[in-house]
Write a protein that holds these residues in place. Sequence first.
Motif, PDB file in Angstrom:
ATOM      1  N   PHE A   1      -5.328  -4.215 -12.355  1.00 14.31           N
ATOM      2  CA  PHE A   1      -4.770  -4.010 -11.016  1.00 14.31           C
ATOM      3  C   PHE A   1      -4.312  -5.336 -10.412  1.00 14.31           C
ATOM      4  O   PHE A   1      -3.299  -5.390  -9.717  1.00 14.31           O
ATOM      5  CB  PHE A   1      -5.796  -3.355 -10.094  1.00 14.31           C
TER       6      PHE A   1
ATOM      7  N   ALA B   1      -6.947   1.993   0.462  1.00 16.98           N
ATOM      8  CA  ALA B   1      -6.624   0.899  -0.451  1.00 16.98           C
ATOM      9  C   ALA B   1      -7.716  -0.147  -0.505  1.00 16.98           C
ATOM     10  O   ALA B   1      -7.602  -1.124  -1.213  1.00 16.98           O
ATOM     11  CB  ALA B   1      -5.320   0.231  -0.018  1.00 16.98           C
TER      12      ALA B   1
ATOM     13  N   THR C   1       2.502   1.571  -6.396  1.00 17.30           N
ATOM     14  CA  THR C   1       1.073   1.373  -6.182  1.00 17.30           C
ATOM     15  C   THR C   1       0.320   2.682  -6.396  1.00 17.30           C
ATOM     16  O   THR C   1      -0.722   2.722  -7.049  1.00 17.30           O
ATOM     17  CB  THR C   1       0.806   0.845  -4.760  1.00 17.30           C
TER      18      THR C   1
ATOM     19  N   GLU D   1       0.201   3.450 -10.100  1.00 17.92           N
ATOM     20  CA  GLU D   1      -0.752   2.590 -10.808  1.00 17.92           C
ATOM     21  C   GLU D   1      -2.182   3.029 -10.534  1.00 17.92           C
ATOM     22  O   GLU D   1      -3.031   3.033 -11.430  1.00 17.92           O
ATOM     23  CB  GLU D   1      -0.559   1.133 -10.372  1.00 17.92           C
ATOM     24  N   GLN D   2      -2.455   3.409  -9.309  1.00 13.33           N
ATOM     25  CA  GLN D   2      -3.800   3.867  -8.962  1.00 13.33           C
ATOM     26  C   GLN D   2      -4.144   5.181  -9.654  1.00 13.33           C
ATOM     27  O   GLN D   2      -5.287   5.389 -10.056  1.00 13.33           O
ATOM     28  CB  GLN D   2      -3.926   3.999  -7.443  1.00 13.33           C
TER      29      GLN D   2
ATOM     30  N   LYS E   1      -7.219   5.582 -12.122  1.00 13.75           N
ATOM     31  CA  LYS E   1      -8.232   6.615 -11.902  1.00 13.75           C
ATOM     32  C   LYS E   1      -8.444   7.442 -13.164  1.00 13.75           C
ATOM     33  O   LYS E   1      -9.577   7.803 -13.506  1.00 13.75           O
ATOM     34  CB  LYS E   1      -7.835   7.529 -10.737  1.00 13.75           C
TER      35      LYS E   1
ATOM     36  N   ARG F   1      -0.648  -6.041  -9.102  1.00 14.65           N
ATOM     37  CA  ARG F   1      -0.433  -6.463  -7.718  1.00 14.65           C
ATOM     38  C   ARG F   1       0.416  -7.731  -7.653  1.00 14.65           C
ATOM     39  O   ARG F   1       1.327  -7.841  -6.843  1.00 14.65           O
ATOM     40  CB  ARG F   1      -1.773  -6.701  -7.025  1.00 14.65           C
TER      41      ARG F   1
ATOM     42  N   ASN G   1       0.813  -1.220   0.000  1.00 16.14           N
ATOM     43  CA  ASN G   1       0.000   0.000   0.000  1.00 16.14           C
ATOM     44  C   ASN G   1       0.843   1.264   0.000  1.00 16.14           C
ATOM     45  O   ASN G   1       0.440   2.288  -0.562  1.00 16.14           O
ATOM     46  CB  ASN G   1      -0.935   0.010   1.219  1.00 16.14           C
TER      47      ASN G   1
ATOM     48  N   ASN H   1      -9.231  -0.446  -5.753  1.00 14.34           N
ATOM     49  CA  ASN H   1      -8.305   0.038  -4.701  1.00 14.34           C
ATOM     50  C   ASN H   1      -8.153   1.549  -4.645  1.00 14.34           C
ATOM     51  O   ASN H   1      -7.156   2.070  -4.182  1.00 14.34           O
ATOM     52  CB  ASN H   1      -6.926  -0.589  -4.854  1.00 14.34           C
ATOM     53  N   VAL H   2      -9.173   2.251  -5.137  1.00 14.34           N
ATOM     54  CA  VAL H   2      -9.203   3.708  -4.994  1.00 14.34           C
ATOM     55  C   VAL H   2     -10.567   4.094  -4.459  1.00 14.34           C
ATOM     56  O   VAL H   2     -11.584   3.747  -5.053  1.00 14.34           O
ATOM     57  CB  VAL H   2      -8.977   4.421  -6.341  1.00 14.34           C
TER      58      VAL H   2
END
Length: 225
Positions: free
Chosen positions: A127, A202, A42, A45-46, A50, A131, A37, A220-221
């Motif tokens: 994702f 997360a 990470t 990527e988020q 988004k 991960r 996290n 995870n957002v």
Amino acid sequence: MKLTRSLLSVGAFVAATFFAHAQAPKIAVVDMEKIFNSHYATAAEQAKLKANGDKAQQELDAMIKERDDLVAKYKASLEQANNPLTTGDAKTQAQTATQKIGQEAQAKVNDIQKFANDARTSMQQQFANFRSLLVDEISKLASRIAKEKGATLLLDKSSISGAGVPIMLYSDPSYDITADVQAEIAKNKPADMPAGVTPSAAMPAPATSSDSTPSITVPNVTPSK
């Protein structure tokens, strides 16, 4: 008989000597979820997910507007078809038009659901792949650091059992190498990379495919309100 006893004594002595000198495993503990996290990759990527999610949401909103326009046209056409003043060929034409608009509206609803589901599935898979690769990278780094510290056994304190309870209930803080792993990762963090996310942010938001007006949920957002 004496020889047998002698051999047994020697065997017992050897076994006792072996167990006396056998090393107990030296344990190290790491919080893989916390490291994942807080990893700069990470967060990056988020941010990418988004951006993709926002773009998909814009497309979805446009499709929903088209659906609403068709529904409005359907209601107006249906009202005309049911109007007592509409007779003969005009009534037939109105009924045919109403049926056609209804079919278009239903097709648009199906398109919306498929688009939303496909977008969610694509981002969730993206994702999940990310991960898997990053966790493997972190595992190798944590293992290396654990070995350098002389550990012979490395455990993940964030692991959850099939019963939904933590596998590790307690460990002495002196066994924990999480901070060491994070420090090593920070050495390679590019200057323009964002910081990692907090554990609370997360948690993946649930996605439902049965909503009348579906939305795109980024894995995870936490969705903005």
